[in-house]
Design a protein around this motif. Sequence first.
Motif, mmCIF file in Angstrom:
data_model
loop_
_atom_site.group_PDB
_atom_site.id
_atom_site.type_symbol
_atom_site.label_atom_id
_atom_site.label_comp_id
_atom_site.label_asym_id
_atom_site.label_seq_id
_atom_site.Cartn_x
_atom_site.Cartn_y
_atom_site.Cartn_z
ATOM 1 N N THR A 20 0.836 -1.207 0.000
ATOM 2 C CA THR A 20 0.000 0.000 0.000
ATOM 3 C C THR A 20 0.868 1.252 0.000
ATOM 4 N N SER A 21 1.816 1.322 0.938
ATOM 5 C CA SER A 21 2.667 2.508 1.058
ATOM 6 C C SER A 21 3.556 2.703 -0.157
ATOM 7 N N GLY A 23 3.063 1.546 -3.240
ATOM 8 C CA GLY A 23 2.220 1.935 -4.371
ATOM 9 C C GLY A 23 1.831 3.398 -4.300
ATOM 10 N N GLN A 24 1.390 3.846 -3.116
ATOM 11 C CA GLN A 24 0.998 5.247 -2.956
ATOM 12 C C GLN A 24 2.169 6.184 -3.233
ATOM 13 N N ALA A 25 3.352 5.798 -2.796
ATOM 14 C CA ALA A 25 4.536 6.640 -3.016
ATOM 15 C C ALA A 25 4.816 6.844 -4.497
ATOM 16 N N GLY A 27 2.306 6.465 -6.959
ATOM 17 C CA GLY A 27 1.108 6.846 -7.692
ATOM 18 C C GLY A 27 0.148 5.747 -8.099
ATOM 19 N N SER A 29 -2.450 2.254 -6.653
ATOM 20 C CA SER A 29 -3.151 1.637 -5.523
ATOM 21 C C SER A 29 -2.440 0.358 -5.096
ATOM 22 N N LYS A 30 -2.841 -0.170 -3.942
ATOM 23 C CA LYS A 30 -2.298 -1.445 -3.483
ATOM 24 C C LYS A 30 -2.602 -2.542 -4.502
ATOM 25 N N GLN A 33 -0.223 -2.311 -7.309
ATOM 26 C CA GLN A 33 1.107 -2.753 -6.873
ATOM 27 C C GLN A 33 1.162 -4.284 -6.811
ATOM 28 N N TYR A 47 4.452 5.263 -13.528
ATOM 29 C CA TYR A 47 4.980 4.549 -12.364
ATOM 30 C C TYR A 47 6.491 4.403 -12.488
#
Length: 128
Positions: A20-21, A23-25, A27, A29-30, A33, A47
């Motif tokens: 999650t983190s 992927g968010q970093a 751009g 979603s989990k 990712q 990405y």
Amino acid sequence: MSSIGSRLKKIRDATGLSQTSFGQAFGVSKATQVNYETDKRSPDTNYLTALHAAGHDITYIVTGELQSDALSPAETSLVHMFRRVDPERQEVVLSTLRLMAPPMSQIGKEAPSSGSLHDDSPDYHAEQ
């Protein structure tokens, strides 16, 4: 042979971030990712561009070959963690590495065979 997904997972694991983190970093979603790491989808250019901007070796991600001057996933993770700490702690890290790393003049030379952690040369005087 490793896949793009397995190399992305290796990089993420080296950062210590969750899917999650991470992927968010960069751009996504989990779920995206997860799809990248399991090779259900290929990463898109946005990405990959974000990973590159953060210092990750895109050639390694895509081909599995490290560029000669590129940082390994572990080295990149170390740089990212180093940047997140305050300057005083950065100096502690640098001081520790200076103590641990061989002098630049010794790189590529054979290590002493004594196995001693202490310098037994006459110039070394321990305080008593």
